[in-house]
Every structure is written in structure tokens, then in C-alpha cells.
Design an enzyme around this catalytic site. Sequence first.
Site, short mmCIF file in Angstrom:
data_model
loop_
_atom_site.label_atom_id
_atom_site.label_comp_id
_atom_site.label_asym_id
_atom_site.label_seq_id
_atom_site.Cartn_x
_atom_site.Cartn_y
_atom_site.Cartn_z
N HIS A 272 0.85 -1.20 0.00
CA HIS A 272 0.00 0.00 0.00
C HIS A 272 0.88 1.24 0.00
CE1 HIS A 272 -3.63 2.35 1.74
NE2 HIS A 272 -2.66 3.22 1.46
N HIS B 96 1.34 5.27 -2.41
CA HIS B 96 0.72 6.18 -3.39
C HIS B 96 1.84 6.77 -4.22
CE1 HIS B 96 -3.11 6.42 -0.97
NE2 HIS B 96 -2.24 6.05 -0.04
N GLN C 120 -10.42 8.81 -4.85
CA GLN C 120 -10.27 9.60 -3.61
C GLN C 120 -11.55 10.36 -3.25
OE1 GLN C 120 -7.01 10.74 -1.47
NE2 GLN C 120 -8.95 10.80 -0.36
N GLU D 230 -11.07 3.83 7.62
CA GLU D 230 -9.89 4.55 8.12
C GLU D 230 -10.38 5.74 8.95
OE1 GLU D 230 -7.38 6.29 5.13
OE2 GLU D 230 -5.65 6.41 6.46
N ASP E 259 3.06 2.79 3.17
CA ASP E 259 2.10 3.83 2.77
C ASP E 259 2.85 5.12 2.37
OD1 ASP E 259 -0.27 5.17 2.25
OD2 ASP E 259 -1.28 4.53 4.06
#
Length: 412
Positions: free
Chosen positions: A56, A58, A151, A212, A308
Site C-alpha cells: 500500500h 501512493h 479519492q 480509516e 504507505d
Amino acid sequence: MFDLVLKNAQLPFQTNSANIGIKAGRILSISSENLLGAKELDLEGNVVLPPFVEMHTHLDTVLTAGDTVFNQSGTLGEAIDIWSIRKQSLTKEDVKNRASKALKMLMAYGVLYVRAAVDISDPNLTALHGIIELREELQSLLSIQIIAFPQNGIVSCPENQDRLEEAILLGADAVSAVPHLEHTREEGIQSLEFAFSLAKKYEKEIHIFCDEVDDEHSRFLEVVASLTLKEKLEGKVTASHANALLYYSDAYANKVMSLVKQANVTIVCCPLVNTTMQGRTDSHPKGRGITRLKELAEQGVNVCIAHDDIRTPFYPFGNGNILQAAHMAIHLAHMTGREELKQIVNMLTINGATAYSIQDQYGIEVGKEANLACFPVKDVYDIFFKQPKCRYLFRKGELMVETEPERTCWNI
Ligand SMILES: [Zn+2]
């Protein structure tokens, strides 16, 4: 005669070191006997692991912290506001430059498999085009899987429904949803149903950003597990974060964890960003910002730990060292026992490979590709307190990364 022999390799959880014979990019022998190679490298009893799987991150947002402003409150809300402005100036080159730097940072710490979310809430899909190009350009260096990540939501931003499908047609590997950010509980469920049906239509993986939030009312993990069972997608579904699980009553949490196990849903825990982002709105005592990692592992759920964000408006730190995330998880989840540390090693390696669907080709075994990460420690558990860079990283028997040992002189 082998192409390469790695001598005195300390394989994890084994007592004696071994020699590894490699030919045509594959491991052909693991032996205590002397092996002859055209090239030979003495690993001096240092630990060799299969490369880490980063489940995970980005790649579109990486290395933008402070560009142009820092997130002063540290909250998710401010991060989303900053990113929504920054992303208006994205170009393909900007995304590719930052992403390739971050990928090299991850490789320096032993990562060869990266699952990356790319925000598709952009009519031009600029970031997605950039990351797809980069995946192609770097395919001889490492493996990248792309999550099409909405998103701004799927129901609260209906334009993302067509964009998700376009992202799949362009080459994304997995479909995502963010149900806890939709306007209502019902719309959150609709967003999951949309993601599951799209993934099923195109036979793609599902990777949900789930619960989350520090809120016991956020109950989407049970929906993810239930849809997985209903659609017969066991082993194809991952849920990241699952922070709300911490806030459920034990009775309800146990029911959900048992459902997650039954549905074979992988849970990815992101302890670096979540420990700073979560618990902020709690009164004292504050939540620890991690899901029920230890209990999930005890139930036999496939759990992974991921790095992350790397220097983004969401998390200002991170240098590609996934061992920092493991170190944080060990503390937050109270997993300091030796058997528990062994589980943590698995959360960075084989559990990730299972979720990444490469378990048949992954691992240090005769016949498998010679993908190996050597660390400058003699005991595998020492990776957690030293958190070192990879001494050598091999892909298909080729040396990709080498780090010289650090040397400190004491003039006292
Ligand atoms: Zn993330």
C-alpha cells in the site's frame, strides 16, 4: 557451474548458513556443500530474505510534502485540501519523476513488489497515465501493481464510475472504493457494490480503503467480507487500514474478524500514517492508530504491513524503509515476542506475496526466481531494531542495489 553463487547466506529461521547456486536467473541449489560459480559473493553469514512486498503506497502523491505548503494541522481534512490544489498542477513528467525516486528509495530497503494507489478523480487521468508508463519502463527492475483509487468517492462523485472503468481499460490491476468517505452508510455500501461488480466484470483484484476512521459506526469491513463471499472472490480482496475495528465492542469485532478470515480477505495495516492521523479526535485515552493486528493474526487472517505515504501532505515522513512501519507496528500491536516477530517478518514477505497473487513464484526455494534481499544482520530479528538498508538486492540473479556498510570512527 552456476552463473552466481552466494556463499554463507543465513536463511531466515534456520540455524546454519547455506550456499545458493543461481543459473539463468533461477535458484538451482541451496546447499551446505561448496558450489562453484562463474561469479561468487561471500555474504559472510548475513541474513537473506525474499524481497519485501509493499502492499500500500501512493506513487502519485509521493515527495510532495511542503510543495507548496505543509499540512500544519496534520489532519486528513487539511491533507485532502492541500492535495486537491497540488493535483491541479500535475503533469505526467512530474508524477513519473517523483514516483521513480520513491521506487528507488523502496528498493534500497529491499522492496521489489509495489502495490500503488493512483487517484483517478481527475478527468484527464494524468497521474494514472504517468504511473502506467513508468510501470512499463521499470518492468525489468521491479513489479508494480496499480490500484484505481477514487479519492473523491464513487457515489458522491459519480463521474468516478466511468473513470474507474477507464482506468481498468488503461491497465489498472485493482479497483478501490473509500466507503467511509461517502455521504451516507447506504452510499458507502453502494460504492462497494459498484467496485465489486466492476472488478468481477474485468476479473481484477479489489483493494478497498476501509474504515480509516476512529468511529465504531464505520462498519464497512463486514460488508467487504460479505460481498467477497457472495461474489465468490475469496483471495482476490484486500482491505487497507480497518482502523474502526479497534473501536468495535469485542463481541462485534470478533464476529467481523471471523467473517474476514472466512472470506480470505487480506488486511493491510499502515502504522506510520495511521498512528499520526488516527486518534486525534479521541478524548483521553486516545486510540493507538492501528487495527487489531495481533488478534487478526491470531485468527489466521492474512495480514500485511505497508509503508504507505512517503513525504506527502498526508504524512510528512517516510524514506522508503518498510522496516520503520514494521517497527511501529510491533510497538502499537504489542508484538515483541519471538514468535510474534516471526509473524511480522511474514507480514512483510509471504503474506504480501499471497495478497499480490505471486505466492507460487515467491520465496527462497530451488526452482524459483533468484529474487533475494540480503541485510547486514546475522539474526533475522535484528532487522527490526537496526532497520538497515539492503546490503544486496538481486532480481532474477542480477544485482540491482548494493549498499556499502556504514562505518563510524570513534576518536575518543
Ligand atoms: Zn494510503
